[in-house]
Design a protein around this motif. Sequence first.
Motif, PDB file in Angstrom:
ATOM      1  N   PRO A  20       0.829  -1.216   0.000  1.00  0.00           N
ATOM      2  CA  PRO A  20       0.000   0.000   0.000  1.00  0.00           C
ATOM      3  C   PRO A  20       0.855   1.254   0.000  1.00  0.00           C
ATOM      4  CG  PRO A  20       0.020  -1.001   2.178  1.00  0.00           C
ATOM      5  CD  PRO A  20       0.767  -1.945   1.274  1.00  0.00           C
ATOM      6  N   LEU A  21       0.279   2.321  -0.549  1.00  0.00           N
ATOM      7  CA  LEU A  21       1.003   3.598  -0.591  1.00  0.00           C
ATOM      8  C   LEU A  21       1.193   4.160   0.805  1.00  0.00           C
ATOM      9  CD1 LEU A  21      -0.938   5.140  -3.594  1.00  0.00           C
ATOM     10  CD2 LEU A  21       1.484   4.557  -3.590  1.00  0.00           C
ATOM     11  N   HIS A  22       0.180   3.967   1.631  1.00  0.00           N
ATOM     12  CA  HIS A  22       0.255   4.451   3.007  1.00  0.00           C
ATOM     13  C   HIS A  22       0.093   3.260   3.924  1.00  0.00           C
ATOM     14  CE1 HIS A  22      -0.280   8.364   1.184  1.00  0.00           C
ATOM     15  NE2 HIS A  22      -1.306   7.859   0.526  1.00  0.00           N
ATOM     16  N   GLN A  23       1.048   3.079   4.783  1.00  0.00           N
ATOM     17  CA  GLN A  23       1.076   1.892   5.609  1.00  0.00           C
ATOM     18  C   GLN A  23      -0.263   1.618   6.300  1.00  0.00           C
ATOM     19  OE1 GLN A  23       4.298   1.834   8.365  1.00  0.00           O
ATOM     20  NE2 GLN A  23       4.195  -0.370   8.571  1.00  0.00           N
ATOM     21  N   GLU A 264      -1.232  15.560 -12.471  1.00  0.00           N
ATOM     22  CA  GLU A 264       0.186  15.368 -12.766  1.00  0.00           C
ATOM     23  C   GLU A 264       0.750  14.084 -12.173  1.00  0.00           C
ATOM     24  OE1 GLU A 264       1.595  19.177 -11.598  1.00  0.00           O
ATOM     25  OE2 GLU A 264       0.542  20.088 -13.294  1.00  0.00           O
ATOM     26  N   LYS A 265      -0.124  13.117 -12.029  1.00  0.00           N
ATOM     27  CA  LYS A 265       0.337  11.794 -11.636  1.00  0.00           C
ATOM     28  C   LYS A 265      -0.689  10.756 -12.058  1.00  0.00           C
ATOM     29  CE  LYS A 265       0.680  13.566  -7.553  1.00  0.00           C
ATOM     30  NZ  LYS A 265       0.552  14.061  -6.164  1.00  0.00           N
ATOM     31  N   SER A 266      -0.204   9.566 -12.272  1.00  0.00           N
ATOM     32  CA  SER A 266      -1.085   8.476 -12.658  1.00  0.00           C
ATOM     33  C   SER A 266      -1.918   8.086 -11.435  1.00  0.00           C
ATOM     34  CB  SER A 266      -0.245   7.286 -13.134  1.00  0.00           C
ATOM     35  OG  SER A 266      -1.066   6.327 -13.721  1.00  0.00           O
ATOM     36  N   PRO A 267      -3.217   7.896 -11.624  1.00  0.00           N
ATOM     37  CA  PRO A 267      -4.081   7.759 -10.446  1.00  0.00           C
ATOM     38  C   PRO A 267      -3.847   6.515  -9.592  1.00  0.00           C
ATOM     39  CG  PRO A 267      -5.307   7.365 -12.462  1.00  0.00           C
ATOM     40  CD  PRO A 267      -3.972   7.881 -12.865  1.00  0.00           C
ATOM     41  N   ALA A 268      -3.790   5.353 -10.216  1.00  0.00           N
ATOM     42  CA  ALA A 268      -3.765   4.131  -9.408  1.00  0.00           C
ATOM     43  C   ALA A 268      -2.487   3.352  -9.614  1.00  0.00           C
ATOM     44  CB  ALA A 268      -4.963   3.251  -9.733  1.00  0.00           C
ATOM     45  N   LYS A 269      -2.048   2.702  -8.556  1.00  0.00           N
ATOM     46  CA  LYS A 269      -0.827   1.910  -8.623  1.00  0.00           C
ATOM     47  C   LYS A 269      -1.095   0.527  -9.221  1.00  0.00           C
ATOM     48  CE  LYS A 269       2.939   0.584  -5.489  1.00  0.00           C
ATOM     49  NZ  LYS A 269       3.258   0.436  -4.050  1.00  0.00           N
TER      50      LYS A 269
END
Length: 491
Positions: A20-23, A264-269
């Motif tokens: 996950p992006l945020h723990q 300015e960023k791709s939405p999903a990982k």
Amino acid sequence: MQNTLSIYNTLTRTKETFKPLHQDHVGLYVCGPTVYGDPHLGHTRPAITFDLLFRYLKHQGYKVRYVRNITDVGHLENDADQGEDKIAKKARLEQLEPMEVVQHYTDRYHQFMDELNVQKPSIEPRASGHIIEQLQIVESILNKGYAYESNGSVYFDVEKYNSTYKYGELSGRKLEDLLSTTRELDGQSEKRNSFDFALWKKAAPEHIMRWPSKYSDGFPGWHLECSAMSAKYLGEEFDIHGGGMDLLFPHHECEIAQSTIANEKSPAKYWMHNNMITINGQKMGKSLGNFITLEELFTGNHEALEQAYSPMTIRFFILQAHYRSTLDFSNEALQAAEKGLKRLMDSYQKLDKLTASKESSHNIQEIKDKCFAALNDDLNSPILISHLFEAVKLINNLISGDAKLSETDLNEFKSFLTEMIENILGLSAPANDNTSDHNEVLNGALELLINLRRDAKANKDWATCDKIRDELKAIGIELKDTKDGVEWSIK
RNA sequence: GGUCGGUUGGCCGAGUGGCUAGGCCCUGGUCUGCAAAACCAGUUACGGCGGUUCGAAUCCGCCACCGACCUCCA
């Protein structure tokens, strides 16, 4: 150890370890239904697939925010009334307010999802409630020079986008290929390129669903809502975006393009896509008209159905296939699922009657490990279920005395199966229609008949014996002579 | 036409370079007065043709067939 979930990421076409992006927190967005028709079997696939993911992530201890939208605007219909909003069309057809139609089918969707034991998402936003957010994205993209206004509509400039970014990254498409394959659509002449897509669409005079904007009275483009709502509730960058494979292109591709410019960023990982349910080898879908609604399925009221199928049968049927494979519908397959589910649940319910032994003849941990390994391998529910049938075999052996479990192991086994079957797979036991649920009068009457039959049996009066059994069956009550006495159930 | 995916036993459906998931059906057995149910056991497979390999259903090539997307769709 149990936290090594790997999922297949459409973006990279490989299985990746989920991080996950945020723990400890997971943001999950899934494209929900367009509420202009009754929910059908096809709708259950993403609902159940991502319900499994939602449940499993929570089981692993993540705090999950699951957003699944309701699409109640946009989506142009491609027929004689070209350019008309689907929902508006249906509304006039039935002389209803558009929002009345939306409400009706939203309620229906919720009702059936409840029956399928699909957990409610954390947030279920509606596209119509996020017009302002969508317009903000339109403006942002215009300001950055990646969109242009044309006759009151705003289109995304795919060619410009592609000069800096990769358009087609998700679906593996190339711009030059798209040039030759796009066909005539409404508003084509307003676009610079046929593959440009609408961010805002000017409404035709007869178009009921419309909102004011500086460009025109109109409605948002049909990919924009997901970009707006995912960013609003999960952030500009979030963990997992899910949906049906049929949304991969153009819907998700356009979503990526829009969000990439706006934020300015791709939405999903991670992008996850469930496959389709087929019927006679063909996709079951609205446009092909070969779909079976959930109501028809649950009542058996459809010419293709030999019988009614319970929501849990449908759920089990879906979980018995891996979500990335097609799943072919047939009565035979559903009946097999129904019987398999019954065997699993019957045996699971017998667990409570078991008594512990001093020692264990089987290793519970082994079964647990295998089950988790299956789930961790891109949510391989069919493998998980195959291991659960090993557990069924073990339960039967425990009953017959051919296997033993210590008290500790038995308790662990029970709670593990509850976790797997009920909490993660979301299979709920059918209402127990044994004697306990019926009223006392009926219980008493049945007891009397069963006793009479037992006496007849003792006298070898088989005629009376069979008469009681057969005539009860004709009424709809089935008697079974088991080792532990006579059981009865209402059919 | 372009892009992507699939072809597994009677049916649904997993999967790995060698140890043949699982469910349903079927067959046999146990149980039963009979039946049903339940339980136990068992059989059958990897689209075709080549190649790589000690060994391929699993890797590579070609062919055939099917499907998804390219237009709203879950």
